[in-house]
Design an enzyme around this catalytic site. Structure first.
Site: not given
Length: 301
Positions: A7, A9, A11-12, A30, A120, A172, A175-176, A179
């Site tokens: 992956g 993309g 972020m990755g 990917d 994050s 997480k 956490h979101n 958010e």
């Protein structure tokens, strides 16, 4: 240390670049050719998961940065034939923690560790580091320590081993959910000031003022200031706010545990509301007001 990244993309790819800059050997895959091409400047890339596994020395570490749900199961299913006891899989995405527990149990039967790393930091993580919430067996997490220290804002800050498999993704998730509530509060406050035409507020100036010394300063406020600087009227942005699941899971857990979470719940409902272009509920409210009080009903042209 070496690892495989599945992956590449936004972020990755950024995480792979930070790891490579920190001296780790990263081999990436990917399914999208453009993502492989972008990552090839700093990461060795391969054409298949099988080739990825073959490029790494046993015991291997493979880090998944793919969307939650079926894509994670599909990636694990594709990799399993090429893995052996002692290997470690890392799920750095936003998987539901119950799915993580299920996957960890199944992989453990083959002697493969699954470590969940709720991550994050967004697109700024490449330069600033990532906050990582980690779940898994202690020996597996300890093996990942050099990678976690490189990805974090500092070697001893911004990451923690929080418990067994699923614990990282659970934290997480919460956490979101938080958010969601923070974003909704900022959005409502700025909408209130935008509507107060009497003062002709400069919203970007207000955001910049709040960034310094205010009790409500945050990275989200930094992003608000930046967005208002680039596009004060928010032109060409549709009032449609998706959700990727974590808010729903947080609300469901709050209900299951009898924990009141009204702010997170209402923030989630506001996101759902943003998608209703012709709300049936609102039309029914208008009809009821007309029925009991004779209030005028606006009609579409």
């Amino acid at each position: 240390m070496e690892l495989g990244m599945i992956g590449l993309g936004r972020m990755g790819g950024n995480m792979a670049e930070r790891l490579a800059a920190g001296g780790h050997r990263v081999v990436g895959f990917d399914p999208v050719a453009d993502a492989r091409a972008r990552a090839s400047a700093h990461t060795a890339t391969v054409q298949s998961p099988a080739e990825l596994a073959g490029e790494l020395r046993a015991p291997r570490v493979l880090w998944l940065m793919v969307p939650a749900g079926n894509p994670v199961d599909d990636a694990i299913s594709t990799l399993e034939a090429h893995l052996a006891a002692g290997d470690t899989l890392v799920d750095g995405g936003n998987s539901f923690y119950r799915d993580t527990q299920r996957r960890a149990h199944a992989l453990a039967e083959r002697g493969i560790d699954l470590v969940d790393v709720g991550t994050s930091g967004g697109i700024g993580g490449r330069e600033n580091g990532y906050c990582m919430m980690v779940g898994g067996a202690p020996q597996a997490v300890e093996r990942l320590r050099p990678l976690l220290r490189t990805l974090a804002p500092a070697a001893d800050r911004g990451w923690a081993h929080l418990g067994p498999s699923g614990a990282g993704h659970f934290v997480k998730m919460v956490h979101n959910g938080i958010e969601y509530g923070l974003m909704q509060a900022y959005a409502e406050g700025f909408a209130l000031m935008e509507r107060k035409g009497e003062f002709s507020f400069d919203l970007q100036a207000i955001a910049e003022t709040w960034r310094e010394g205010s009790v409500i300063r945050s990275w989200l406020l930094d992003l608000t200031a930046s967005a208002l600087r680039d596009n004060p009227g928010l032109e060409n942005i549709a009032p449609y706010v998706p959700d990727s699941g974590e808010g729903r899971w947080t609300v469901a857990e709050a209900i299951a545990l009898d924990v009141p979470a009204p702010v997170i719940t209402l923030a989630l409902l506001e996101r759902l509301r943003s998608r209703e272009r012709n709300s049936y509920a609102d039309r029914l409210l208008a009809a009821l007001r007309h029925a009991f009080g004779g209030h005028a009903v606006r009609t579409h042209t």
